[in-house]
Design a protein around this motif. Sequence first.
Motif, mmCIF file in Angstrom:
data_model
loop_
_atom_site.group_PDB
_atom_site.id
_atom_site.type_symbol
_atom_site.label_atom_id
_atom_site.label_comp_id
_atom_site.label_asym_id
_atom_site.label_seq_id
_atom_site.Cartn_x
_atom_site.Cartn_y
_atom_site.Cartn_z
ATOM 1 N N LYS A 178 0.833 -1.206 0.000
ATOM 2 C CA LYS A 178 0.000 0.000 0.000
ATOM 3 C C LYS A 178 0.872 1.263 0.000
ATOM 4 O O LYS A 178 0.649 2.206 -0.749
ATOM 5 N N PHE A 179 1.883 1.222 0.856
ATOM 6 C CA PHE A 179 2.766 2.384 1.015
ATOM 7 C C PHE A 179 3.530 2.655 -0.288
ATOM 8 O O PHE A 179 3.688 3.804 -0.699
ATOM 9 N N LYS A 180 3.957 1.581 -0.945
ATOM 10 C CA LYS A 180 4.694 1.742 -2.207
ATOM 11 C C LYS A 180 3.832 2.446 -3.245
ATOM 12 O O LYS A 180 4.316 3.299 -3.996
ATOM 13 N N GLU A 181 2.541 2.072 -3.282
ATOM 14 C CA GLU A 181 1.623 2.741 -4.218
ATOM 15 C C GLU A 181 1.568 4.238 -3.931
ATOM 16 O O GLU A 181 1.671 5.067 -4.831
ATOM 17 N N ASP A 182 1.422 4.582 -2.641
ATOM 18 C CA ASP A 182 1.363 6.002 -2.256
ATOM 19 C C ASP A 182 2.636 6.729 -2.672
ATOM 20 O O ASP A 182 2.603 7.859 -3.165
ATOM 21 N N LEU A 183 3.758 6.063 -2.434
ATOM 22 C CA LEU A 183 5.036 6.699 -2.765
ATOM 23 C C LEU A 183 5.176 6.895 -4.271
ATOM 24 O O LEU A 183 5.634 7.947 -4.733
#
Length: 436
Positions: A178-183
């Motif tokens: 999820k965090f990678k998508e945001d980044l």
Amino acid sequence: MSSPLFQSPKGTRDILPDEHLYFSFIKKVVRHRCRQAGYRRISTPVFEQLEVFQRGLGDTTDVVEKEMFVFESKSGKKLALRPENTAGVVRAYVEHGMQQLPKPVELYYIEPFFRYSRPQAGRYRQFHQFGFEVLGEGDAAIDAQVIYLAYKINQDLGVADRLNLQINTIGSTEDRVKFKEDLLNYYTGKERSLCEDCKRRKDKNPLRLLDCKEEDCRILASLAPKFSDVMGAESKEHFARLLEYLDELKVPYQKNPYLVRGLDYYSHTVFEFWSKKDGAQNATGGGGRYDGLVELMGGAPTPAVGYAAGMERLIDYMKEADIKPPNKDQVHVFVAQLGLVAKKKSLPLLSQLRERGINTVGAVGKDSIKAQMTLADRMKAEYALILGEVEVREGTIILRNMAKGSQQTIPYEDIVEKMVKLLGENKLESKKMWEE
Ligand code: AMP
């Protein structure tokens, strides 16, 4: 002095006897502390199939992309000198069915490693690490104990005050997706401000962009979305517990939301010991949890956590702190002799003294007693025993205190006991010490 015909390869160093005092001391502390905590030692080969590291460390990491010594065997297999130990230990854990052992499986190592990086102060192409791995238990209390052990060793070495424990959580695999998508969303459109490495890494592993040391990348990282915004409740709970346990153990730490560590395999806990003076540049060691790695290496899913420390860096800090490791190489007794009869008699004497744990050096040449005393002095012997033809005939031996320069003649048969008493039985290492 003219320059030598050969030198050690770039980025490598000879460890000369004075430097070995530090290495021996660290090894002793590590062995002692690890045994106390139930760890057992493991050694794996210095090289592995290249894929062990590509898979284990992640193929977008600096270590794998740029810093490995890769070579081909005669049969064309791609091999690499190990740049770190976790991937190799996990390979061995799976290969030898160690998941059958009572859990958690606690292993430690003290070994040389190889990275093809640009040599500079504190960074070598062959260096040494000790480290530990705990496999088979996911509770945050294990993370706390691994960190505590690392902290305790820093204390024993006298460097704990010079270091700052940095700690962070990088959540579970799902959190990271999820965090990678945001980044990725955040960095898309900002590529022009990124360094070349980060441009390349952005799509494959945007998390690494947070850990870049380049000025512009750091500014962007400081404004990037925060992991805590997407982190699941379980990950938050794991981290909160870990911090509580560290408080309980009175281990000081600093939370650092930008710490992600260079290697891909981590999850949840990541930590590093940074220099209070130069920050991350001169970290002595680090580690974290790697719950996904055993499965990635072909084993059953197994939670695990580990730590590795650079011995050369620790030695630099020990020197800075003026820590002197014990000198076990100290020559206690120098046996000087003159004439063939005395020389013969000195041979069993050397051996009798050594059997009692006395570090003894004997002259074998035909030098004068004066020359032999100069040698004893240069070797910093505490005592000299002098055996000439007269002494052999009279059944005596001369005992000389090297520091005081005083000497006395004593009966030959009393000399071994006398030396044991003078040197203090407790400080001697008898031939049986390895059995204790
Ligand atoms: P790492 O696995 O990269 O975090 O390394 C752990 C520790 O090993 C570092 O904190 C350093 O103390 C040490 N280390 C790593 N690479 C080198 C190197 N090239 N030369 C000397 N020490 C190193």
